[in-house]
Design a protein around this motif. Structure first.
Motif, PDB file in Angstrom:
ATOM      1  N   LEU A 176       0.811  -1.217   0.000  1.00 25.07           N
ATOM      2  CA  LEU A 176       0.000   0.000   0.000  1.00 25.07           C
ATOM      3  C   LEU A 176       0.845   1.267   0.000  1.00 25.07           C
ATOM      4  N   THR A 177       2.106   1.178   0.416  1.00 23.95           N
ATOM      5  CA  THR A 177       2.893   2.399   0.562  1.00 23.95           C
ATOM      6  C   THR A 177       3.290   3.004  -0.776  1.00 23.95           C
ATOM      7  N   HIS A 183       0.861   6.629  -7.463  1.00 28.75           N
ATOM      8  CA  HIS A 183      -0.510   7.009  -7.819  1.00 28.75           C
ATOM      9  C   HIS A 183      -0.916   8.366  -7.236  1.00 28.75           C
ATOM     10  N   SER A 184       0.067   9.237  -7.083  1.00 26.00           N
ATOM     11  CA  SER A 184      -0.240  10.529  -6.452  1.00 26.00           C
ATOM     12  C   SER A 184      -1.224  11.359  -7.268  1.00 26.00           C
ATOM     13  N   ASN A 185      -1.257  11.152  -8.601  1.00 27.98           N
ATOM     14  CA  ASN A 185      -2.159  11.936  -9.436  1.00 27.98           C
ATOM     15  C   ASN A 185      -3.467  11.219  -9.763  1.00 27.98           C
ATOM     16  N   THR A 186      -3.570   9.938  -9.418  1.00 27.42           N
ATOM     17  CA  THR A 186      -4.785   9.179  -9.742  1.00 27.42           C
ATOM     18  C   THR A 186      -5.570   8.860  -8.469  1.00 27.42           C
ATOM     19  N   PHE A 187      -5.023   8.055  -7.591  1.00 28.63           N
ATOM     20  CA  PHE A 187      -5.715   7.772  -6.330  1.00 28.63           C
ATOM     21  C   PHE A 187      -5.817   9.014  -5.452  1.00 28.63           C
ATOM     22  N   GLN A 188      -4.753   9.804  -5.431  1.00 32.68           N
ATOM     23  CA  GLN A 188      -4.704  10.994  -4.579  1.00 32.68           C
ATOM     24  C   GLN A 188      -5.051  10.643  -3.131  1.00 32.68           C
ATOM     25  N   PRO A 215      -9.344  13.257   3.379  1.00 32.73           N
ATOM     26  CA  PRO A 215     -10.091  13.240   2.115  1.00 32.73           C
ATOM     27  C   PRO A 215     -10.059  11.854   1.474  1.00 32.73           C
ATOM     28  N   LEU A 216     -11.192  11.386   1.000  1.00 33.08           N
ATOM     29  CA  LEU A 216     -11.284  10.099   0.323  1.00 33.08           C
ATOM     30  C   LEU A 216     -10.838  10.257  -1.119  1.00 33.08           C
ATOM     31  N   SER A 217     -10.190   9.233  -1.649  1.00 27.21           N
ATOM     32  CA  SER A 217      -9.758   9.260  -3.043  1.00 27.21           C
ATOM     33  C   SER A 217     -10.907   9.644  -3.964  1.00 27.21           C
ATOM     34  N   SER A 308      -6.807   4.050 -15.258  1.00 24.81           N
ATOM     35  CA  SER A 308      -5.684   4.993 -15.335  1.00 24.81           C
ATOM     36  C   SER A 308      -4.665   4.707 -14.245  1.00 24.81           C
ATOM     37  N   ALA A 309      -5.159   4.432 -13.039  1.00 21.95           N
ATOM     38  CA  ALA A 309      -4.248   4.138 -11.935  1.00 21.95           C
ATOM     39  C   ALA A 309      -3.522   2.814 -12.154  1.00 21.95           C
ATOM     40  N   PHE A 310      -4.264   1.787 -12.580  1.00 20.68           N
ATOM     41  CA  PHE A 310      -3.644   0.477 -12.765  1.00 20.68           C
ATOM     42  C   PHE A 310      -2.675   0.468 -13.949  1.00 20.68           C
ATOM     43  N   ASN A 311      -2.893   1.332 -14.917  1.00 20.68           N
ATOM     44  CA  ASN A 311      -1.929   1.451 -16.013  1.00 20.68           C
ATOM     45  C   ASN A 311      -0.591   1.998 -15.522  1.00 20.68           C
ATOM     46  N   GLU A 312      -0.625   2.795 -14.446  1.00 24.36           N
ATOM     47  CA  GLU A 312       0.631   3.258 -13.854  1.00 24.36           C
ATOM     48  C   GLU A 312       1.414   2.072 -13.276  1.00 24.36           C
ATOM     49  N   ASP A 313       0.705   1.172 -12.601  1.00 29.57           N
ATOM     50  CA  ASP A 313       1.347  -0.044 -12.110  1.00 29.57           C
ATOM     51  C   ASP A 313       1.873  -0.884 -13.272  1.00 29.57           C
ATOM     52  N   LYS A 314       1.017  -1.094 -14.260  1.00 31.90           N
ATOM     53  CA  LYS A 314       1.386  -1.932 -15.405  1.00 31.90           C
ATOM     54  C   LYS A 314       2.650  -1.421 -16.070  1.00 31.90           C
TER      55      LYS A 314
END
Length: 361
Positions: A176-177, A183-188, A215-217, A308-314
């Motif tokens: 999670l860290t 994901h600072s720009n997607t999950f926020q 704040p919630l994502s 979009s977020a998972f593409n950052e991981d991919k």
């Protein structure tokens, strides 16, 4: 089961994850497909480094066979299903759901060896699961996924192929860290600098973490009916009951709910991985909310944000895999573990135990 490497590549990994090897246990359930992917038209899919053809019988029963005719090795998936028999496109040989040849158009006799491997399948929730090891070793059912077809939940499912070993994805989704950074720009959701508490319940990895109001994502606010970045109390709980699937519950408490308004919500993610070709993984994901009938446009917007977020991981995991494969040092490179790597290290221990058991170590 298929022959696997006698040892996993290790290098300087204290506990190897085998990311350059065939490192998938066979005696367990893996996800073969989303239920909607399988119909009477044959579907070709590489699973655990083997070509498999998936299709349904006329009564809806799913079937999985080796996708390779035993005559001249043509892919059966290029043929068709007629009267519940899959027909090879090359010479018209027909095979039943048990893999046995039932017809050879050019002769009356059928060679006893004219058969292909069939694999047990089960349906759990929105997914079909395959057992590619010893059928006699089946001692449990696939992970319970009933919430994915429960009308009381609003559910998003998706799929992507990732050019990385499945263990990299499994370690990633339990870490999670990285969310506050990658994901600072997607999950926020930037309050994950501290690692969660990790424990083991048998072979199930569990993590839990409470957060002060924050704040919630924005990825999830609309699905809960909140305005963007609403301040909520949040408790995270995740568990990995199988190497093939892990869950992540976002337990959300609305601090501003009126006396007659709902206060508590659950958002549940599921990360499902299945090895495909060597160095590639089928990644199925679920994002769900314990409220029925969320508007389609809200779910589509949420899905686009999640992708979009998972593409950052991919993108990053594919670069990690490619770099290690190209670097002549391979895994002979320092690898340190941090305090936040508890869940990832637990994955490696569970994997080692399962592989050792299958290999008789």
């Amino acid at each position: 089961m298929n022959k696997q490497s006698d040892t996993l590549t290790k290098g300087q990994q204290l506990i190897p994850n085998g990311m350059l090897d065939d490192n998938a246990p066979r005696n367990m359930w893996w996800c073969a497909a989303h239920v909607d992917e399988i119909n009477e038209k044959p579907l070709a899919r590489w699973l655990l480094e083997k070509p498999v053809v998936l299709y349904r019988l006329s009564d809806g029963t799913p079937v999985a066979l080796d996708d390779r005719c035993p005559h001249r090795w043509a892919p059966l998936s290029e043929g068709e299903v007629k009267n519940d028999q899959i027909v090879c496109p090359y010479h018209g040989m027909e095979f039943g759901a048990d893999g046995m040849c039932s017809k050879v158009p050019t002769q009356k006799s059928i060679p006893k060896s004219a058969k292909v491997q069939s694999y047990p399948l089960r349906t759990s929730g929105a997914f079909v699961w395959i057992w590619m090891g010893d059928p006699e070793a089946i001692d449990h059912e696939p992970v319970e996924m009933g919430f994915t077809t429960d009308p009381g939940w609003s559910v998003i499912t998706g799929y992507m192929e990732v050019a990385a070993n499945w263990v990299l994805i499994r370690e990633n989704v339990l870490d999670l860290t990285h969310i506050a950074f990658l994901h600072s720009n997607t999950f926020q959701q930037d309050d994950w600098e501290n690692p969660p508490e990790v424990s083991m319940q048998g072979d199930t990895i569990v993590y839990e973490q409470d957060f002060p109001p924050s704040p919630l994502s924005p990825l999830f606010c609309a699905a809960f009916g909140f305005e963007d970045k609403k301040i909520v109390k949040r408790e995270q709980r995740g568990w990995m009951p199988s190497l093939a699937v892990s869950f992540s519950d976002w337990n959300i408490h609305d601090l501003d709910a009126g006396p007659d308004k709902r206060r508590d919500f659950i958002g549940r993610g599921a990360h499902i991985v299945t090895p495909g070709e060597r160095g590639k993984t089928h990644y199925f994901f679920v994002a769900s909310f314990d409220s029925p009938n969320a508007p389609v446009e809200i779910l589509e917007k949420t899905k686009a944000g999640v992708i979009s977020a998972f593409n950052e991981d991919k993108d990053l995991l594919q670069k990690i895999q490619a770099r290690i494969m190209k670097d002549p040092r391979g895994l002979d490179f320092p690898e340190i573990n941090l305090g936040a790597d508890g869940a990832g290290v637990a994955v490696r221990r569970v994997l080692k135990r399962k592989l050792d058991a299958e290999r008789g170590n």
